[in-house]
Design a protein around this motif. Sequence first.
Motif, mmCIF file in Angstrom:
data_model
loop_
_atom_site.group_PDB
_atom_site.id
_atom_site.type_symbol
_atom_site.label_atom_id
_atom_site.label_comp_id
_atom_site.label_asym_id
_atom_site.label_seq_id
_atom_site.Cartn_x
_atom_site.Cartn_y
_atom_site.Cartn_z
ATOM 1 N N PRO A 19 0.804 -1.232 0.000
ATOM 2 C CA PRO A 19 0.000 0.000 0.000
ATOM 3 C C PRO A 19 0.837 1.282 0.000
ATOM 4 C CG PRO A 19 -0.953 -1.586 1.504
ATOM 5 C CD PRO A 19 0.365 -2.156 1.062
ATOM 6 N N GLU A 20 1.997 1.253 0.669
ATOM 7 C CA GLU A 20 2.829 2.446 0.688
ATOM 8 C C GLU A 20 3.323 2.772 -0.725
ATOM 9 O OE1 GLU A 20 6.221 2.175 3.245
ATOM 10 O OE2 GLU A 20 6.880 4.228 2.849
ATOM 11 N N LEU A 21 3.745 1.730 -1.444
ATOM 12 C CA LEU A 21 4.235 1.962 -2.805
ATOM 13 C C LEU A 21 3.094 2.392 -3.732
ATOM 14 C CD1 LEU A 21 6.703 -1.049 -3.175
ATOM 15 C CD2 LEU A 21 7.197 1.311 -2.499
ATOM 16 N N VAL A 22 1.890 1.884 -3.468
ATOM 17 C CA VAL A 22 0.732 2.299 -4.263
ATOM 18 C C VAL A 22 0.494 3.793 -4.095
ATOM 19 C CG1 VAL A 22 -1.768 2.094 -4.508
ATOM 20 C CG2 VAL A 22 -0.375 0.038 -4.219
ATOM 21 N N LEU A 57 -10.995 5.399 -5.767
ATOM 22 C CA LEU A 57 -10.059 4.754 -6.687
ATOM 23 C C LEU A 57 -10.056 3.244 -6.449
ATOM 24 C CD1 LEU A 57 -6.951 7.114 -6.280
ATOM 25 C CD2 LEU A 57 -9.005 7.463 -7.646
ATOM 26 N N ALA A 58 -10.194 2.478 -7.510
ATOM 27 C CA ALA A 58 -10.095 1.018 -7.437
ATOM 28 C C ALA A 58 -8.736 0.613 -7.993
ATOM 29 C CB ALA A 58 -11.220 0.363 -8.217
ATOM 30 N N ILE A 59 -7.920 -0.025 -7.166
ATOM 31 C CA ILE A 59 -6.568 -0.428 -7.539
ATOM 32 C C ILE A 59 -6.545 -1.945 -7.652
ATOM 33 C CG2 ILE A 59 -4.130 -0.301 -6.905
ATOM 34 C CD1 ILE A 59 -5.447 2.422 -7.183
ATOM 35 N N PHE A 60 -5.842 -2.468 -8.670
ATOM 36 C CA PHE A 60 -5.807 -3.924 -8.845
ATOM 37 C C PHE A 60 -4.459 -4.373 -9.351
ATOM 38 C CE2 PHE A 60 -7.968 -7.926 -9.050
ATOM 39 C CZ PHE A 60 -7.242 -8.640 -9.974
ATOM 40 N N GLY A 61 -4.035 -5.541 -8.864
ATOM 41 C CA GLY A 61 -2.875 -6.172 -9.461
ATOM 42 C C GLY A 61 -1.845 -6.576 -8.438
ATOM 43 N N PRO A 62 -0.836 -7.266 -8.884
ATOM 44 C CA PRO A 62 0.334 -7.404 -8.037
ATOM 45 C C PRO A 62 1.336 -6.298 -8.298
ATOM 46 C CG PRO A 62 0.542 -8.887 -9.887
ATOM 47 C CD PRO A 62 -0.765 -8.149 -10.072
ATOM 48 N N GLY A 63 1.244 -5.717 -9.515
ATOM 49 C CA GLY A 63 2.253 -4.743 -9.904
ATOM 50 C C GLY A 63 3.536 -5.448 -10.302
ATOM 51 N N GLY A 64 4.572 -4.667 -10.386
ATOM 52 C CA GLY A 64 5.883 -5.216 -10.699
ATOM 53 C C GLY A 64 6.118 -5.393 -12.183
ATOM 54 N N GLY A 84 -1.688 6.988 -16.434
ATOM 55 C CA GLY A 84 -0.328 6.870 -15.908
ATOM 56 C C GLY A 84 0.256 5.476 -16.110
ATOM 57 N N THR A 85 1.566 5.388 -15.933
ATOM 58 C CA THR A 85 2.278 4.107 -15.972
ATOM 59 C C THR A 85 2.819 3.843 -14.582
ATOM 60 O OG1 THR A 85 2.909 4.456 -18.285
ATOM 61 C CG2 THR A 85 4.151 2.819 -17.040
ATOM 62 N N TYR A 86 2.509 2.653 -14.041
ATOM 63 C CA TYR A 86 2.816 2.379 -12.643
ATOM 64 C C TYR A 86 3.570 1.067 -12.490
ATOM 65 C CZ TYR A 86 -0.974 5.795 -12.323
ATOM 66 O OH TYR A 86 -1.755 6.904 -12.489
ATOM 67 N N THR A 87 4.272 0.933 -11.364
ATOM 68 C CA THR A 87 4.956 -0.325 -11.058
ATOM 69 C C THR A 87 4.364 -1.002 -9.825
ATOM 70 O OG1 THR A 87 6.624 0.859 -9.763
ATOM 71 C CG2 THR A 87 7.127 0.433 -12.081
ATOM 72 N N ALA A 88 3.681 -0.242 -8.959
ATOM 73 C CA ALA A 88 3.176 -0.813 -7.701
ATOM 74 C C ALA A 88 1.875 -1.583 -7.892
ATOM 75 C CB ALA A 88 2.976 0.285 -6.673
ATOM 76 N N PHE A 89 1.239 -1.433 -9.039
ATOM 77 C CA PHE A 89 -0.018 -2.122 -9.323
ATOM 78 C C PHE A 89 -0.221 -2.161 -10.833
ATOM 79 C CE2 PHE A 89 -2.041 1.866 -10.346
ATOM 80 C CZ PHE A 89 -1.396 2.782 -9.524
ATOM 81 N N ASP A 90 -1.264 -2.897 -11.271
ATOM 82 C CA ASP A 90 -1.510 -3.052 -12.706
ATOM 83 C C ASP A 90 -2.546 -2.058 -13.237
ATOM 84 O OD1 ASP A 90 -1.221 -6.712 -12.957
ATOM 85 O OD2 ASP A 90 0.233 -5.133 -12.569
ATOM 86 N N SER A 139 -0.085 14.793 -1.173
ATOM 87 C CA SER A 139 0.460 14.096 0.000
ATOM 88 C C SER A 139 0.060 12.629 -0.053
ATOM 89 C CB SER A 139 -0.088 14.702 1.295
ATOM 90 O OG SER A 139 0.261 16.046 1.427
ATOM 91 N N PRO A 140 1.050 11.706 -0.121
ATOM 92 C CA PRO A 140 0.689 10.282 -0.070
ATOM 93 C C PRO A 140 0.007 9.918 1.251
ATOM 94 C CG PRO A 140 2.998 10.572 -0.650
ATOM 95 C CD PRO A 140 2.484 11.902 -0.237
#
Lengths: 134, 133
Positions: free
Chosen positions: B3-6, B126-133, B94-100, B23-24
């Motif tokens: 969650p912090e990286l998200v 906001l709905a966030i999904f994925g493992p990311g990476g 956006g392009t992200y690494t912490a989620f898909d 602010s995160p």
Amino acid sequence: MGYAHGKNTVITVDDDTVKANTSAITRGRKTHDTPGYGDSNITRDPGLGDNKFTMGGIYDDTVSTGSRAILQPAADAGLKVVVTRKPTGTGTGKPLETFTAIISSYVETNPTDDMVKWQCDMDIDGGIATTSQA
Amino acid sequence: MNPELVREDLAARLGTIPNLNVSPFPPGSISPDAAVFQPQDIDYHRVYENGATAMTLALVLYAGLLHDQSAHQRLDQYAADTGDRSIREVLETGTYTAFDDVTVKRGEWDAHRVGGVDYLAIVFELAIFGPGG
């Protein structure tokens, strides 16, 4: 040991792990009615086995190992695939099932307000081999 | 999914909007226009073998005092479905690494009190999904 949770289930298709979140295997069998004069109830004899497998999940677009990459080509070409199923996860002594199947349907669903999802139904070719993991 | 990286991934993307303080984590005070992330819930086991996780985040966007017309107008720009200040468009492109995947599902106008002051705000879901990476 006691009850098992589904979260540790592992499914592979032709050695690629499929990122599913639901699956079901049905061990079916045809039956033949054999009633005769004087019977009050239908009598039956067993026929051939008729096994099915279904699974579904959230669409994964990873090239070559995503759900679509694994399942869609086999569905389009009518190929037989080798499926392994670990119903309680990976571990020594845990059950391992192996079978060959044909994808009878592969469905992708695209709602506007949710993730893309897929559903795959398979007709199993022959029997299901059941062993314990080493 | 961390969650912090998200939060940090999303905050970095929002930081591309000019004149928006991001602010995160919830700060002790804000200086509008300000955006603050507040996690709501997290759902594990969305795919076998801990293959994916889903999170819901609230993004609270503060734009000024309740009677300030310019604050209302700026919020309208953040709430628009397209535009260079559109929260929906900026985050979903956006392009992200912490989620898909991130989907901005809805926004709701409200008054939020920070440091004893009532600010005009929109709370985006906001709905966030994925493992990311």
